[in-house]
Design a protein around this motif. Structure first.
Motif, PDB file in Angstrom:
ATOM      1  N   CYS A  47      19.830  52.295  47.285  1.00 34.51           N
ATOM      2  CA  CYS A  47      19.599  50.970  47.966  1.00 34.51           C
ATOM      3  C   CYS A  47      20.775  50.300  48.653  1.00 34.51           C
ATOM      4  N   GLN A  49      20.828  47.217  49.411  1.00 34.60           N
ATOM      5  CA  GLN A  49      20.723  45.807  48.884  1.00 34.60           C
ATOM      6  C   GLN A  49      21.121  45.390  47.674  1.00 34.60           C
ATOM      7  N   CYS A  50      20.328  46.507  46.671  1.00 31.59           N
ATOM      8  CA  CYS A  50      20.677  46.295  45.365  1.00 31.59           C
ATOM      9  C   CYS A  50      21.578  47.371  44.662  1.00 31.59           C
ATOM     10  N   CYS A  61      12.874  50.776  48.355  1.00 35.44           N
ATOM     11  CA  CYS A  61      13.467  50.491  46.818  1.00 35.44           C
ATOM     12  C   CYS A  61      12.423  49.746  46.173  1.00 35.44           C
ATOM     13  N   ARG A  63      12.750  47.965  43.326  1.00 31.75           N
ATOM     14  CA  ARG A  63      13.478  46.533  42.925  1.00 31.75           C
ATOM     15  C   ARG A  63      13.295  45.682  44.172  1.00 31.75           C
ATOM     16  N   CYS A  64      13.922  46.022  45.129  1.00 34.11           N
ATOM     17  CA  CYS A  64      14.059  44.920  46.420  1.00 34.11           C
ATOM     18  C   CYS A  64      13.062  45.150  47.551  1.00 34.11           C
TER      19      CYS A  64
END
Ligand SMILES: [Zn+2]
Length: 153
Positions: A47, A49-50, A61, A63-64
């Protein structure tokens, strides 16, 4: 309405359902299996982003919710996170019982992968043990191109 089940005899009907089907694995999963089939290489997807690395890969993702496109090669060596020993045979299991299913987390990934663990000495099994992927000689592009994960000495 309190005891509406009292005296009720349940009806049990035995049926068999066989449904042959085909489905597209999609671009992300197809790439994952093509790499295993053609290169004996396990890829994850990271990812942007994270920084979470997913194996098996996914397109978004968890998570995000960022779209995922950054492929990363991860090691074929993993750590056993949990396992179960299966003694009860069913038609959908890929090998005869007893068999061991484990969740393994490969070096460089943040998620676990469910697969077979090849260990006949149950006393050796433990969470945290190191395992390595063993690939089939003839691979076709599915999860069973990895025969199993064998414990490392
Ligand atoms: Zn993310």
């Amino acid at each position: 309405m309190d005891n509406w089940l009292e005296g009720l005899e349940p009806i049990v009907e035995h049926q068999e359902l066989k449904v042959p089907y085909r489905y597209s694995m999609g671009a992300t999963t197809s790439k994952f299996f093509i790499e295993i089939r053609d290169q004996k290489r396990i890829l994850g997807i990271k990812c942007p982003q994270c920084n979470m690395v997913f194996v098996p890969p996914r397109s978004t993702c968890g998570r995000c919710f960022s779209p995922l496109k950054d492929w990363v090669e991860v090691s074929d060596k993993r750590t056993l996170q949990t396992y179960t020993i299966v003694h009860y045979p069913t038609p959908v299991q890929p090998v005869p019982t007893p068999l061991i299913y484990g969740i393994v987390k490969l070096d460089g990934a943040d998620t676990g992968l469910a697969h077979l663990i090849n260990e006949t000495d149950y006393e050796r099994l433990h969470i945290g043990m190191r395992v390595q992927a063993v690939f089939k000689e003839e691979r076709v592009g599915n999860m069973l191109d990895i025969l199993y994960f064998k414990p490392l000495p």
